[in-house]
Design a protein around this motif. Sequence first.
Motif, mmCIF file in Angstrom:
data_model
loop_
_atom_site.group_PDB
_atom_site.id
_atom_site.type_symbol
_atom_site.label_atom_id
_atom_site.label_comp_id
_atom_site.label_asym_id
_atom_site.label_seq_id
_atom_site.Cartn_x
_atom_site.Cartn_y
_atom_site.Cartn_z
ATOM 1 N N VAL A 95 -9.941 0.830 -7.688
ATOM 2 C CA VAL A 95 -9.047 1.977 -7.925
ATOM 3 C C VAL A 95 -7.658 1.802 -7.309
ATOM 4 O O VAL A 95 -6.771 2.625 -7.549
ATOM 5 N N CYS A 96 -7.471 0.763 -6.523
ATOM 6 C CA CYS A 96 -6.202 0.634 -5.790
ATOM 7 C C CYS A 96 -5.031 0.445 -6.767
ATOM 8 O O CYS A 96 -4.964 -0.559 -7.488
ATOM 9 N N PRO A 97 -4.082 1.387 -6.791
ATOM 10 C CA PRO A 97 -2.967 1.256 -7.742
ATOM 11 C C PRO A 97 -2.026 0.108 -7.375
ATOM 12 O O PRO A 97 -1.240 -0.327 -8.211
ATOM 13 N N SER A 98 -2.142 -0.371 -6.145
ATOM 14 C CA SER A 98 -1.271 -1.482 -5.729
ATOM 15 C C SER A 98 -1.921 -2.849 -5.944
ATOM 16 O O SER A 98 -1.367 -3.864 -5.533
ATOM 17 N N HIS A 99 -3.095 -2.842 -6.566
ATOM 18 C CA HIS A 99 -3.812 -4.093 -6.876
ATOM 19 C C HIS A 99 -4.039 -4.963 -5.643
ATOM 20 O O HIS A 99 -3.964 -6.193 -5.715
ATOM 21 N N ILE A 100 -4.321 -4.322 -4.525
ATOM 22 C CA ILE A 100 -4.568 -5.111 -3.306
ATOM 23 C C ILE A 100 -6.026 -5.602 -3.342
ATOM 24 O O ILE A 100 -6.937 -4.801 -3.542
ATOM 25 N N PRO A 101 -6.234 -6.891 -3.166
ATOM 26 C CA PRO A 101 -7.620 -7.413 -3.210
ATOM 27 C C PRO A 101 -8.350 -7.067 -1.903
ATOM 28 O O PRO A 101 -8.635 -7.925 -1.070
ATOM 29 N N LEU A 102 -8.652 -5.778 -1.748
ATOM 30 C CA LEU A 102 -9.156 -5.276 -0.461
ATOM 31 C C LEU A 102 -10.411 -6.016 0.008
ATOM 32 O O LEU A 102 -10.513 -6.399 1.181
ATOM 33 N N VAL A 103 -11.366 -6.210 -0.908
ATOM 34 C CA VAL A 103 -12.651 -6.796 -0.487
ATOM 35 C C VAL A 103 -12.463 -8.220 0.049
ATOM 36 O O VAL A 103 -13.160 -8.634 0.967
ATOM 37 N N PRO A 120 -10.947 2.342 3.847
ATOM 38 C CA PRO A 120 -10.613 0.991 3.387
ATOM 39 C C PRO A 120 -9.168 0.588 3.693
ATOM 40 O O PRO A 120 -8.888 -0.576 3.983
ATOM 41 N N GLN A 121 -8.274 1.560 3.637
ATOM 42 C CA GLN A 121 -6.865 1.241 3.888
ATOM 43 C C GLN A 121 -6.677 0.737 5.324
ATOM 44 O O GLN A 121 -6.015 -0.274 5.560
ATOM 45 N N GLN A 122 -7.310 1.446 6.282
ATOM 46 C CA GLN A 122 -7.212 1.012 7.674
ATOM 47 C C GLN A 122 -7.881 -0.343 7.872
ATOM 48 O O GLN A 122 -7.347 -1.209 8.556
ATOM 49 N N CYS A 148 0.849 -1.195 0.000
ATOM 50 C CA CYS A 148 0.000 0.000 0.000
ATOM 51 C C CYS A 148 0.885 1.246 0.000
ATOM 52 O O CYS A 148 1.851 1.334 0.764
ATOM 53 N N ILE A 149 0.568 2.174 -0.864
ATOM 54 C CA ILE A 149 1.368 3.403 -0.925
ATOM 55 C C ILE A 149 0.649 4.577 -0.240
ATOM 56 O O ILE A 149 1.032 5.723 -0.370
ATOM 57 N N ARG A 150 -0.411 4.260 0.464
ATOM 58 C CA ARG A 150 -1.182 5.253 1.237
ATOM 59 C C ARG A 150 -1.616 6.443 0.379
ATOM 60 O O ARG A 150 -1.513 7.589 0.794
ATOM 61 N N CYS A 151 -2.090 6.121 -0.809
ATOM 62 C CA CYS A 151 -2.503 7.197 -1.707
ATOM 63 C C CYS A 151 -3.868 7.771 -1.333
ATOM 64 O O CYS A 151 -4.228 8.875 -1.729
ATOM 65 N N GLY A 152 -4.690 6.972 -0.611
ATOM 66 C CA GLY A 152 -6.000 7.453 -0.171
ATOM 67 C C GLY A 152 -7.092 7.357 -1.222
ATOM 68 O O GLY A 152 -8.230 7.759 -0.982
ATOM 69 N N GLU A 153 -6.763 6.776 -2.395
ATOM 70 C CA GLU A 153 -7.764 6.653 -3.460
ATOM 71 C C GLU A 153 -8.967 5.822 -3.000
ATOM 72 O O GLU A 153 -10.107 6.115 -3.344
ATOM 73 N N CYS A 154 -8.694 4.780 -2.214
ATOM 74 C CA CYS A 154 -9.764 3.874 -1.788
ATOM 75 C C CYS A 154 -10.797 4.618 -0.927
ATOM 76 O O CYS A 154 -12.000 4.399 -1.067
ATOM 77 N N ALA A 155 -10.313 5.513 -0.063
ATOM 78 C CA ALA A 155 -11.236 6.267 0.795
ATOM 79 C C ALA A 155 -12.052 7.263 -0.040
ATOM 80 O O ALA A 155 -13.219 7.512 0.252
HETATM 81 S S1 SF4 Z 1 -5.887 2.650 -2.757
HETATM 82 FE FE1 SF4 Z 1 -4.559 0.932 -2.312
HETATM 83 S S2 SF4 Z 1 -2.531 1.810 -2.205
HETATM 84 FE FE2 SF4 Z 1 -3.949 3.531 -2.087
HETATM 85 S S3 SF4 Z 1 -4.276 3.813 0.140
HETATM 86 FE FE3 SF4 Z 1 -5.868 2.453 -0.563
HETATM 87 S S4 SF4 Z 1 -5.040 0.423 -0.177
HETATM 88 FE FE4 SF4 Z 1 -3.316 1.807 -0.136
#
Ligand code: SF4
Length: 525
Positions: A425-433, A393-395, A377-384
């Motif tokens: 939208v996660c640029p790091s392709h993290i399967p958040l769900v 979502p990041q937290q 995660c690059i903490r971009c905040g896009e997910c929020a």
């Molecule tokens: S969108 Fe992905 S990379 Fe960006 S803060 Fe959220 S989890 Fe991290």
Amino acid sequence: MSESRTIWSFNGGLHLDDHKSESNGRPIVDLPIPAILTVPLQQHIGQSAEPIVQVGDGVKKGQMIARAIDFVSAAVHAPTSGTVTAIEHRPIPHPSGLSDTCIVITADGEDRWDELPEPMTDYTSYSTADLRERIRWAGIVGMGGAAFPTAVKVNTSGQRPIDTLIINAAECEPYITCDDRLMRDQSADIVDGIAILQHITGARECLIGIEDNKPEAAQALRAAIAERGAANIDVVVVPTLYPSGGEKQLIQLLTGQEVPSQGLPSSIGVLCQNVATSAAVADAVLRGRPLISRIVTVTGRGAQNPGNYRVAIGTPAAFVVEQSGGYSSDVDRLILGGPMMGFALHSDEVPVTKAANCLLAAAKAEVPGPRDAARPCIRCGECARVCPAQLLPQQLYWYARSRDLDKVQDYHLFDCIECGCCAYVCPSHIPLVHYYRFAKTEIWTQERDRERSDIARRRHEARQARLERLEQERKARLRQKKEALEKKSTDAKDDPKKAAIAAAMKRVADKKAAQSATAEQTPEE
Ligand code: SF4
Ligand code: SF4
């Protein structure tokens, strides 16, 4: 668009390619009944239904074959006539490829109806309890995907009165068009169902929320409303923005009101139902027919002939695809539901259930979300920024990943509607769900375990208490016996007659003792 109405907005959301035109162009087609239907007992939220038929029984179309056994449960009916050939575990549509108990029916090809309950054509002359009972009998569940038993949802007694009935016609997921087609082809049924739901809930007005990419459907509904002179039903067109069909998001769009965190729409006087559920209610009440089929969208570049098909519950997904025209060479996987919230099926032999709205035969490029290896995660905040539930979502991801189940709940995990916007939208392709689903399952499992251990503890404590009580009772009995004996001997002392006898007996005993003592002192001869 309803001219006088304000359309509000919700946080986040995504503009996605809707891919509706691939499948919404032609009328609904009835598919044939397959030779074998596999009807799961658990097609809804709540307790599984309980079989009321046995292997070898003949069944008719519409006959109840499994009954609801709890308040939150839904009955299951035979989708066609035939013979029950098995009641056993079979694979069901589930992300983890689970099996569950199913009633297997070998169709006799005659499709003969069972005797059905009387239509309640003049439904206003029936009590709301009778109408709810009919809906319960018909095994209707929310057909937008949630599959919550409808009879429970419309039971609003003891709650705040329902002012507004909201009919969810948004159908915001890309590719899915079964509701769109139902609205175009069966708008009268939907409006009839709405009138029944309004009668049951007492809702003074009804708002049908529909995205602006379905103008024909909106028009068909308006025509049906006008034909019935239903002045208190309004079609409200909202902008196409995923996920406007989320229950809380649609309520916010139409009323400007927010459903409280972890609260129910009824807490703000709103009840939400899907259009297909509404049509199923009309079918049950006005025709006495249970829920035994549904419209399924078959679509995607992997399907030869995208369209919408009426499918008997229990039909294998493979049969549906085959009857619709089969797979194309592009197919990569078969997804149940849409590309955002659906899941890839482990096998296309699993049956269609009451909640199955779409079979997406997807080519590789058609499915969004994380296909590449996840990066940090690059903490971009896009997910929020895109989260419609205003979560972080990041937290949630960090805490779900570290299995800190208290913290994920502090961050309102259960407000997550699993819409997939964050992962998209996660640029790091993290399967958040996936992490959120995992955390929810862990919490439910822990709760179940806790409940089980609570039951076991209560049983152990009850056993201990019972043993202790028995021991106390035994001691009390001994005590009583001893006291009775002591009392007897005291009584004997007090009674003169008994005392004289006792004295005489004592004298005899003393004399005998003296004689034997004298005998012992005489020297041996
Ligand atoms: S969108 Fe992905 S990379 Fe960006 S803060 Fe959220 S989890 Fe991290
Ligand atoms: S999946 Fe959950 S956390 Fe992610 S955007 Fe949707 S509601 Fe928010």
